[in-house]
Design a protein around this motif. Structure first.
Motif, PDB file in Angstrom:
ATOM      1  N   VAL A   5       4.523  -0.756   3.132  1.00  0.00           N
ATOM      2  CA  VAL A   5       4.065   0.601   2.840  1.00  0.00           C
ATOM      3  C   VAL A   5       5.173   1.293   2.059  1.00  0.00           C
ATOM      4  CG1 VAL A   5       3.162   2.755   3.757  1.00  0.00           C
ATOM      5  CG2 VAL A   5       2.770   0.590   4.987  1.00  0.00           C
ATOM      6  N   SER A   6       4.903   1.529   0.796  1.00  0.00           N
ATOM      7  CA  SER A   6       5.924   2.083  -0.078  1.00  0.00           C
ATOM      8  C   SER A   6       5.287   2.729  -1.293  1.00  0.00           C
ATOM      9  CB  SER A   6       6.889   0.980  -0.533  1.00  0.00           C
ATOM     10  OG  SER A   6       7.825   1.484  -1.470  1.00  0.00           O
ATOM     11  N   ALA A  19     -10.802 -11.578  14.526  1.00  0.00           N
ATOM     12  CA  ALA A  19     -10.304 -10.289  14.990  1.00  0.00           C
ATOM     13  C   ALA A  19      -9.828  -9.482  13.788  1.00  0.00           C
ATOM     14  CB  ALA A  19      -9.162 -10.481  15.981  1.00  0.00           C
ATOM     15  N   TYR A  20      -9.880  -8.177  13.933  1.00  0.00           N
ATOM     16  CA  TYR A  20      -9.530  -7.286  12.819  1.00  0.00           C
ATOM     17  C   TYR A  20      -8.552  -6.210  13.286  1.00  0.00           C
ATOM     18  CZ  TYR A  20     -13.889  -9.290  11.051  1.00  0.00           C
ATOM     19  OH  TYR A  20     -14.873 -10.161  10.656  1.00  0.00           O
ATOM     20  N   LEU A  21      -7.807  -5.707  12.323  1.00  0.00           N
ATOM     21  CA  LEU A  21      -6.961  -4.549  12.584  1.00  0.00           C
ATOM     22  C   LEU A  21      -7.116  -3.602  11.403  1.00  0.00           C
ATOM     23  CD1 LEU A  21      -4.869  -3.486  14.690  1.00  0.00           C
ATOM     24  CD2 LEU A  21      -3.096  -4.208  13.065  1.00  0.00           C
ATOM     25  N   GLN A  22      -7.820  -2.514  11.630  1.00  0.00           N
ATOM     26  CA  GLN A  22      -7.982  -1.486  10.616  1.00  0.00           C
ATOM     27  C   GLN A  22      -6.848  -0.491  10.757  1.00  0.00           C
ATOM     28  OE1 GLN A  22     -10.394  -1.085   8.111  1.00  0.00           O
ATOM     29  NE2 GLN A  22      -9.036   0.568   7.448  1.00  0.00           N
ATOM     30  N   MET A  23      -6.079  -0.331   9.703  1.00  0.00           N
ATOM     31  CA  MET A  23      -4.927   0.562   9.733  1.00  0.00           C
ATOM     32  C   MET A  23      -5.098   1.653   8.688  1.00  0.00           C
ATOM     33  SD  MET A  23      -1.772  -2.088  10.272  1.00  0.00           S
ATOM     34  CE  MET A  23      -1.927  -2.849   8.664  1.00  0.00           C
ATOM     35  N   ASN A  24      -5.051   2.886   9.138  1.00  0.00           N
ATOM     36  CA  ASN A  24      -5.195   4.051   8.268  1.00  0.00           C
ATOM     37  C   ASN A  24      -3.936   4.911   8.320  1.00  0.00           C
ATOM     38  OD1 ASN A  24      -7.934   3.267   7.790  1.00  0.00           O
ATOM     39  ND2 ASN A  24      -8.556   4.336   9.655  1.00  0.00           N
ATOM     40  N   SER A  25      -3.829   5.814   7.385  1.00  0.00           N
ATOM     41  CA  SER A  25      -2.685   6.741   7.342  1.00  0.00           C
ATOM     42  C   SER A  25      -1.365   5.988   7.502  1.00  0.00           C
ATOM     43  CB  SER A  25      -2.828   7.810   8.434  1.00  0.00           C
ATOM     44  OG  SER A  25      -4.043   8.516   8.297  1.00  0.00           O
ATOM     45  N   LEU A  26      -1.230   4.940   6.732  1.00  0.00           N
ATOM     46  CA  LEU A  26      -0.053   4.082   6.880  1.00  0.00           C
ATOM     47  C   LEU A  26       1.221   4.811   6.482  1.00  0.00           C
ATOM     48  CD1 LEU A  26      -1.657   0.772   5.678  1.00  0.00           C
ATOM     49  CD2 LEU A  26      -0.467   1.073   7.843  1.00  0.00           C
ATOM     50  N   LYS A  27       2.293   4.454   7.191  1.00  0.00           N
ATOM     51  CA  LYS A  27       3.599   5.060   6.982  1.00  0.00           C
ATOM     52  C   LYS A  27       4.610   3.977   6.594  1.00  0.00           C
ATOM     53  CE  LYS A  27       2.642   8.242  10.816  1.00  0.00           C
ATOM     54  NZ  LYS A  27       3.125   8.753  12.124  1.00  0.00           N
ATOM     55  N   VAL A  61       0.852  -1.186   0.000  1.00  0.00           N
ATOM     56  CA  VAL A  61       0.000   0.000   0.000  1.00  0.00           C
ATOM     57  C   VAL A  61       0.893   1.243   0.000  1.00  0.00           C
ATOM     58  CG1 VAL A  61      -0.177   0.039   2.526  1.00  0.00           C
ATOM     59  CG2 VAL A  61      -1.978   1.089   1.149  1.00  0.00           C
ATOM     60  N   GLN A  62       0.398   2.299  -0.598  1.00  0.00           N
ATOM     61  CA  GLN A  62       1.159   3.547  -0.628  1.00  0.00           C
ATOM     62  C   GLN A  62       1.055   4.267   0.717  1.00  0.00           C
ATOM     63  OE1 GLN A  62      -0.261   5.843  -3.980  1.00  0.00           O
ATOM     64  NE2 GLN A  62       1.074   4.745  -5.411  1.00  0.00           N
ATOM     65  N   PRO A  63       2.031   5.094   1.024  1.00  0.00           N
ATOM     66  CA  PRO A  63       1.934   5.904   2.251  1.00  0.00           C
ATOM     67  C   PRO A  63       0.636   6.695   2.270  1.00  0.00           C
ATOM     68  CG  PRO A  63       4.138   6.044   1.352  1.00  0.00           C
ATOM     69  CD  PRO A  63       3.325   5.291   0.342  1.00  0.00           C
ATOM     70  N   GLY A  64       0.010   6.719   3.427  1.00  0.00           N
ATOM     71  CA  GLY A  64      -1.280   7.378   3.564  1.00  0.00           C
ATOM     72  C   GLY A  64      -2.462   6.477   3.301  1.00  0.00           C
ATOM     73  N   GLY A  65      -2.200   5.291   2.807  1.00  0.00           N
ATOM     74  CA  GLY A  65      -3.272   4.358   2.485  1.00  0.00           C
ATOM     75  C   GLY A  65      -3.760   3.582   3.697  1.00  0.00           C
TER      76      GLY A  65
END
Length: 116
Positions: free
Chosen positions: A114-115, A78-86, A11-15
């Protein structure tokens, strides 16, 4: 007993990404569910956990405000929602289940990159 993670990827940064951990073979609702991660050359670290009672959550400082852990006891997931990825979130993410009696299980991990 099985913990099967899914949802990782590039995923791109911010994704955003949503990781899932499907559990079987134990009483899911009685276990604290956690997500850990391990980046290359680093120790495994706790990202987030959600307790079996009351749905209490806690998060690593590095992800607070960007990550949400949740669980669906009816689906044993179980879930892990990750936003604004760096880029620094890049790691293998592992699902962990732990009971009050210290029974503990791990998943096989899912890669998050994340790249740009």
């Amino acid at each position: 007993v099985q913990l099967v993670e899914s949802g990782g990827g590039l995923v791109q940064p911010g994704g955003s990404l949503r990781l899932s951990c499907a559990a079987s073979g134990f009483t899911f609702s009685s276990y604290t569910m956690s997500w850990y991660r391990q980046a290359p050359g680093k120790e495994r670290e706790l990202v987030a956990r959600i307790f079996s009672i009351g749905g209490i959550r806690d998060y690593a400082d590095s992800v607070k405000g960007r990550v949400t852990i949740s669980r669906d006891n009816a689906k044993n997931t179980a879930y892990l929602q990750m936003n604004s990825l760096k880029p620094e979130d890049t790691a293998v993410y592992y699902c962990n289940a732990r009971s009050a009696f210290s029974s503990e299980y791990w998943g096989q991990g899912t890669q998050v990159t994340v790249s740009s």
